[in-house]
Enzyme design. Structure first.
Site, PDB file in Angstrom:
ATOM      1  N   GLN A   6       1.096  -5.780   0.906  1.00  0.00           N
ATOM      2  CA  GLN A   6       1.917  -5.590   2.100  1.00  0.00           C
ATOM      3  C   GLN A   6       1.246  -4.366   2.932  1.00  0.00           C
ATOM      4  O   GLN A   6       1.078  -3.468   2.360  1.00  0.00           O
ATOM      5  CB  GLN A   6       3.387  -4.966   1.770  1.00  0.00           C
ATOM      6  CG  GLN A   6       4.256  -4.478   3.121  1.00  0.00           C
ATOM      7  CD  GLN A   6       5.543  -3.773   2.371  1.00  0.00           C
ATOM      8  OE1 GLN A   6       5.372  -3.162   1.156  1.00  0.00           O
ATOM      9  NE2 GLN A   6       6.436  -3.718   3.188  1.00  0.00           N
ATOM     10  N   GLU A  51      13.496  -5.801   1.054  1.00  0.00           N
ATOM     11  CA  GLU A  51      12.708  -4.813   0.325  1.00  0.00           C
ATOM     12  C   GLU A  51      13.625  -3.793  -0.401  1.00  0.00           C
ATOM     13  O   GLU A  51      13.797  -3.438  -1.579  1.00  0.00           O
ATOM     14  CB  GLU A  51      11.703  -4.044   0.857  1.00  0.00           C
ATOM     15  CG  GLU A  51      10.676  -3.041   0.043  1.00  0.00           C
ATOM     16  CD  GLU A  51       9.725  -2.349   0.787  1.00  0.00           C
ATOM     17  OE1 GLU A  51       9.750  -2.488   2.225  1.00  0.00           O
ATOM     18  OE2 GLU A  51       8.531  -1.811   0.324  1.00  0.00           O
TER      19      GLU A  51
HETATM   20  C1  LIG Z   1       3.665   3.590  -5.351  1.00  0.00           C
HETATM   21  C2  LIG Z   1       3.642   3.596  -3.805  1.00  0.00           C
HETATM   22  C3  LIG Z   1       3.475   2.396  -3.341  1.00  0.00           C
HETATM   23  C4  LIG Z   1       3.222   2.005  -2.031  1.00  0.00           C
HETATM   24  N1  LIG Z   1       3.006   0.574  -1.733  1.00  0.00           N
HETATM   25  C5  LIG Z   1       2.999   0.380  -0.411  1.00  0.00           C
HETATM   26  C6  LIG Z   1       2.530  -0.882   0.071  1.00  0.00           C
HETATM   27  O1  LIG Z   1       2.579  -1.851  -0.753  1.00  0.00           O
HETATM   28  N2  LIG Z   1       2.434  -1.270   1.574  1.00  0.00           N
HETATM   29  C7  LIG Z   1       2.856  -0.338   2.374  1.00  0.00           C
HETATM   30  O2  LIG Z   1       2.666  -0.589   3.452  1.00  0.00           O
HETATM   31  N3  LIG Z   1       3.138   0.971   1.934  1.00  0.00           N
HETATM   32  C8  LIG Z   1       3.156   1.199   0.872  1.00  0.00           C
HETATM   33  N4  LIG Z   1       3.540   2.633   0.343  1.00  0.00           N
HETATM   34  C9  LIG Z   1       3.688   3.615   1.275  1.00  0.00           C
HETATM   35  C10 LIG Z   1       5.094   4.112   1.570  1.00  0.00           C
HETATM   36  O3  LIG Z   1       5.699   3.254   2.118  1.00  0.00           O
HETATM   37  C11 LIG Z   1       5.065   5.454   2.358  1.00  0.00           C
HETATM   38  O4  LIG Z   1       4.427   6.315   1.255  1.00  0.00           O
HETATM   39  C12 LIG Z   1       6.282   5.824   2.674  1.00  0.00           C
HETATM   40  O5  LIG Z   1       6.553   5.280   3.764  1.00  0.00           O
HETATM   41  C13 LIG Z   1       6.195   7.348   3.199  1.00  0.00           C
HETATM   42  O6  LIG Z   1       5.282   7.530   4.006  1.00  0.00           O
HETATM   43  P1  LIG Z   1       4.159   8.970   3.606  1.00  0.00           P
HETATM   44  O7  LIG Z   1       3.655   8.856   2.331  1.00  0.00           O
HETATM   45  O8  LIG Z   1       3.253   8.864   4.665  1.00  0.00           O
HETATM   46  O9  LIG Z   1       4.930  10.311   3.828  1.00  0.00           O
HETATM   47  P2  LIG Z   1       5.467  11.214   5.153  1.00  0.00           P
HETATM   48  O10 LIG Z   1       6.293  10.046   6.123  1.00  0.00           O
HETATM   49  O11 LIG Z   1       4.372  11.822   5.488  1.00  0.00           O
HETATM   50  O12 LIG Z   1       6.446  11.901   4.424  1.00  0.00           O
HETATM   51  C14 LIG Z   1       6.486  13.345   3.682  1.00  0.00           C
HETATM   52  C15 LIG Z   1       7.738  14.046   3.606  1.00  0.00           C
HETATM   53  O13 LIG Z   1       8.375  14.299   4.752  1.00  0.00           O
HETATM   54  C16 LIG Z   1       9.773  13.470   4.492  1.00  0.00           C
HETATM   55  N5  LIG Z   1      10.063  12.998   5.858  1.00  0.00           N
HETATM   56  C17 LIG Z   1       9.132  12.555   6.758  1.00  0.00           C
HETATM   57  N6  LIG Z   1       9.780  12.126   8.148  1.00  0.00           N
HETATM   58  C18 LIG Z   1      11.116  12.588   7.764  1.00  0.00           C
HETATM   59  C19 LIG Z   1      12.388  12.793   8.484  1.00  0.00           C
HETATM   60  N7  LIG Z   1      12.550  12.194   9.828  1.00  0.00           N
HETATM   61  N8  LIG Z   1      13.590  13.389   8.030  1.00  0.00           N
HETATM   62  C20 LIG Z   1      13.231  13.828   6.982  1.00  0.00           C
HETATM   63  N9  LIG Z   1      12.436  13.848   5.942  1.00  0.00           N
HETATM   64  C21 LIG Z   1      11.277  13.255   6.453  1.00  0.00           C
HETATM   65  C22 LIG Z   1       9.774  12.306   3.744  1.00  0.00           C
HETATM   66  O14 LIG Z   1      10.960  11.844   3.196  1.00  0.00           O
HETATM   67  C23 LIG Z   1       8.703  13.094   2.560  1.00  0.00           C
HETATM   68  O15 LIG Z   1       9.295  13.812   1.864  1.00  0.00           O
HETATM   69  C24 LIG Z   1       3.543   2.911  -1.126  1.00  0.00           C
HETATM   70  C25 LIG Z   1       3.721   4.274  -1.259  1.00  0.00           C
HETATM   71  C26 LIG Z   1       4.038   4.649  -2.905  1.00  0.00           C
HETATM   72  C27 LIG Z   1       4.170   5.927  -3.167  1.00  0.00           C
END
Ligand SMILES: Cc1cc2nc3c(=O)[nH]c(=O)nc-3n(C[C@H](O)[C@H](O)[C@H](O)COP(=O)(O)OP(=O)(O)OC[C@H]3O[C@@H](n4cnc5c(N)ncnc54)[C@H](O)[C@@H]3O)c2cc1C
Length: 775
Positions: A512, A634
């Site tokens: 994905q 999902e």
């Molecule tokens: C093990 C694993 C597998 C994954 N696999 C995939 C995959 O196969 N394909 C894919 O596309 N993605 C994948 N992901 C990515 C995942 O979808 C993202 O990590 C997730 O959407 C969060 O984005 P970020 O890590 O950039 O965190 P950020 O968006 O930078 O968030 C950091 C912190 O801020 C908080 N935050 C951010 N915005 C807000 C808001 N508006 N209100 C309150 N809190 C907020 C978040 O909750 C978090 O605690 C994977 C992630 C992990 C950990």
């Protein structure tokens, strides 16, 4: 009772409680405790509710438990002061089961509203057994009986016309009718927090005629235990009603109360607290629905099972209502702490209901004693039948279905792959994937028309549980759980024919591609670009950019991805959904190691990558709608009880090996988690049925992902704690001949609260889209 009839009952009840200003009557009671409810009770009897559970032969409404639960839930939502649960619930449930003429005569009086019998069964605090110990009866003068003892928490106090008393006879339980005014009965009234009353009864050589004996022996004991268990289920419905009403009042307040120049409901801290109230109440609602279905099983269920289910739902609804009551007051500020605010009536009613007929801890303890399944059965299952490729799975009894799946796993699942503590790679799981594929069982949730098993929700849960209990690892499955269902719903027939069979056969392994370095939670901020082009070979897109956190991209040969196709449009409107063969020139994949040390996800770079135009899913620039549909699949997948089941199974393995079930502190915590998982399954089943019916998933599905991942996390934390020193060991240890990793559920669950949209983002969705709180 069908859902239309239940809705009609609910509407009638809500209409009555609203018209009769039930909340005002409750307030009057709070201001003048001990009011005997005469006027309100007469009206309820006229509506038939005194006899709602009595059979038609006794002029009752003959509602089943689910119907009566709707009345009680509405009563909770309106803090009805009348003793519906005590009289129309407990006493009527008991009398309905007794055939003796005096019992039937008493039931007729109850139905007519002329008599309010109170059930006097309890003898010590926290007792749920329903077995009389100290209160006894012996032969009395003129063929009658003499009754001696004490009873606690007899509701409705002074309003009772008399008492249905359980006592220990010569051999077994005896049920007696003691009319008010009988010599030797002393009633001490106990004021309760919500203005209602209980009584403590002292029975001092009370002489009763033979006709006072309503039942005795096993019939009496069984009738009493069933009435109590069913009463506890109805009480759960009433508690759910009080909780739901407090949530509704709180949401209304959050939308209107202004501070710092905006409605306080716009503050995220308050939104998330309101969402937590909602989640607990929704899980409680799903549990109640499931328990009512089990209790209403016409074939009759064993009393121990009924009591276990009653405890399960009572514990859940009590905890949810108490949590709602505390948050509701806090979110109202000082006004919530006043008597004049109606919330105070709901708060105190919740406290009274929570304490009566067993509190959360007491019910959890009973559940632990009664419910089967604390120990996991490893015994080989004999199965001499076939393993059919397809069948009308819904028609197969659950027990038989589970046996079949268990036997299949025992015969075919490779032993070295049981209880893997790392995320399995395609090279490890390929053979098992092909085994399932050959069997026709690789896509349990897909419709049969597309090559899936088409399992109904209950069988889907049984499937998940059996796989988890056997320790089956998760194969790379994005094709099965994500892109497959999406193509079934949104793909063209040509895309379906091209891709679905190859997912089933294992030829195509998918990953994905959503997240990007600067587009995580704010996914619509993605910048990977696809520009439309045409050459001699046809229409296509040229893709440039980078994806990140792409799970097991190194094992996949295809990626589904979101790309920007219009830079000038509004964020969400310029996105399209593409399918891409990872062997296309210009793609580079670089694995990233997780905190657990595994190369579980990757960066994927796109440098002038050519993607054929027919790989566009949905409309050009319409990818956001498709992406949201996929996020729905999902979320339901991530909200399945799978991971929590697995972790709970690991915890049970550890507990058995270390004899932890003998430790009451561990047992209490284990049982609470076990109930969290059981009730997660109930909530999951509700959403799975929506999918099965082909309807779109509502935004509230986000609650599943939150509950599932946080339950998984709580189990992971207890697993590490219960492992003592082994909780710090890197890698596997041996527990009873199988590999065991104390840390893997805890570490796995930390990522479960992040991927698929973080739990904070899910709470934001629930706050805005479901609870309608302001931005
Ligand atoms: C093990 C694993 C597998 C994954 N696999 C995939 C995959 O196969 N394909 C894919 O596309 N993605 C994948 N992901 C990515 C995942 O979808 C993202 O990590 C997730 O959407 C969060 O984005 P970020 O890590 O950039 O965190 P950020 O968006 O930078 O968030 C950091 C912190 O801020 C908080 N935050 C951010 N915005 C807000 C808001 N508006 N209100 C309150 N809190 C907020 C978040 O909750 C978090 O605690 C994977 C992630 C992990 C950990």
């Amino acid at each position: 009772m069908d859902s239309d009839s239940l809705s009609a009952i609910r509407e009638a009840a809500i209409d009555y409680f609203t018209r009769s200003a039930s909340i005002g009557r409750c307030r009057a009671l709070a201001e003048q405790p001990g009011n005997n409810h005469a006027a309100g009770w007469a009206e309820m009897a006229a509506l038939g509710w005194a006899g709602m559970l009595a059979p038609e032969s006794a002029d009752g409404l003959a509602l089943d438990l689910a119907g009566a639960a709707e009345v009680l839930r509405a009563a909770g939502e309106h803090v009805a002061p009348e003793p519906l649960l005590a009289v129309a619930g407990l006493s009527a449930l008991l009398l309905t089961r007794l055939e003796a003429a005096p019992a039937q005569a008493l039931l007729a009086e109850l139905v007519a509203g002329r008599c309010l019998p109170a059930l006097a069964w309890q003898e010590s605090a926290g007792d749920l057994s329903g077995v009389p110990l100290d209160c006894g009866c012996e032969p009395g003068p003129q063929g009658g009986v003499l009754l001696q003892g004490e009873k606690l928490m007899v509701l409705p106090g002074a309003a009772a016309s008399g008492w249905l008393v359980s006592a220990r006879g010569d051999e077994d339980t005896v049920l007696l009718w003691v009319p008010r005014g009988t010599a030797g009965v002393t009633e001490s009234l106990v004021p309760l927090v919500d203005g209602t009353q209980a009584a403590t009864l002292r029975l001092d050589r009370v002489a009763l005629p033979a006709a006072a004996v309503l039942a005795q022996g096993p019939t009496a004991q069984d009738a009493l235990r069933r009435a109590l268990a069913e009463g506890q289920i109805l009480q759960a419905a009433e508690l759910l009603g009080t909780g739901q009403a407090m949530l509704a009042q709180t949401l209304a307040y959050l939308r209107t109360r202004t501070q710092f120049g905006k409605p306080i409901g716009a503050f995220q801290a308050l939104q998330h607290r309101a969402v937590d109230m909602f989640i607990h109440l929704e899980v409680a609602r799903a549990t109640l629905d499931e328990v009512l279905a089990i209790a209403g099983d016409a074939a009759g269920i064993a009393i121990e099972r009924l009591e276990a289910e009653a405890s399960r739902v009572n514990a859940r609804c009590t905890a949810a209502a108490l949590q709602a009551s505390r948050s509701a007051v806090q979110l109202h500020g000082a006004i919530g702490y006043t008597e004049e605010c109606d919330l105070s009536l709901f708060y105190k009613r919740t406290l009274r209901l929570s304490a009566w007929l067993g509190n959360t801890t007491t019910h959890q303890r009973r559940y632990a004693l009664l419910a089967e399944g604390t120990s996991r059965s490893e015994a080989a299952v004999a199965w001499d039948g076939e393993f059919p490729r397809t069948a009308d799975w819904g028609a197969i009894p659950e027990r038989e279905f589970r046996h079949m799946v268990r036997a299949f796993l025992q015969q075919r699942y490779p032993a070295p792959l049981r209880y893997l503590s790392h995320r399995a790679r395609w090279s490890e799981m390929r053979d098992w994937y092909l085994t399932l594929s050959a069997q026709g069982w690789i896509a349990p949730a897909w419709p049969q028309a597309h090559g899936g098993m088409g399992l109904p929700a209950d069988k889907m849960i049984a499937w998940i549980e059996e796989l988890e209990q056997h320790g089956v690892a998760r194969a790379p499955d994005q094709g099965i759980v994500m892109i497959g269902p999406l193509l079934i719903q949104h793909g063209t027939p040509a895309q379906q024919q091209r891709f679905l069979p190859r997912i089933l056969s294992g030829d195509h392994v998918w990953c994905q591609g959503y997240s990007e370095p600067n587009a995580g939670s704010d996914l619509a901020g993605l910048r990977t670009e696809a520009i439309q082009a045409r050459d001699a070979e046809g229409d296509h897109f040229i893709v440039n950019g980078q994806k990140i956190w792409t799970t097991l991209a190194q094992d996949a040969n295809h990626i589904f991805m979101l790309v920007r196709t219009d830079r000038d449009a509004k964020k969400q409107e310029g996105i399209s959904f593409l399918l891409c063969d990872l062997s296309t020139p210009g793609i580079t994949i670089r694995p990233i190691h997780t905190l657990a040390g595994e190369p579980e996800f990757c960066e994927v770079f796109f440098d002038n990558v050519r993607v054929p135009a027919e790989n566009l899913v949905g409309k050009l620039h319409g990818g956001w709608t498709i992406a949201k549909a996929l996020l729905g699949f999902e979320r339901i997948f991530l909200g399945s009880p799978k991971q929590s089941q697995y972790a709970l199974g690991q915890l049970a393995r550890l507990a058995q090996s270390r004899r932890l079930f003998a430790d009451p502190v561990f047992m209490q915590r284990y049982t609470a988690l076990r109930l969290d998982v059981a009730d997660l399954s109930a909530a999951y089943a509700g959403f799975a049925n929506i999918v099965k019916a082909g309807k779109p998933l509502p935004a509230s599905v986000s609650l599943l992902k939150i509950w599932a991942s946080e339950t998984y996390h709580r189990i992971g934390a207890l697993l590490v704690e219960a492992s003592e020193e082994q909780g710090a060991i890197a890698g596997d240890v041996d527990v009873d001949g199988q590999p065991f990793n104390a840390l893997s559920p805890l570490i796995g669950s930390t990522s479960a609260m992040i991927y698929g949209g973080t739990n904070e983002i899910q709470r934001n969705i629930l706050a805005r889209q479901v609870l309608d709180l302001p931005a």
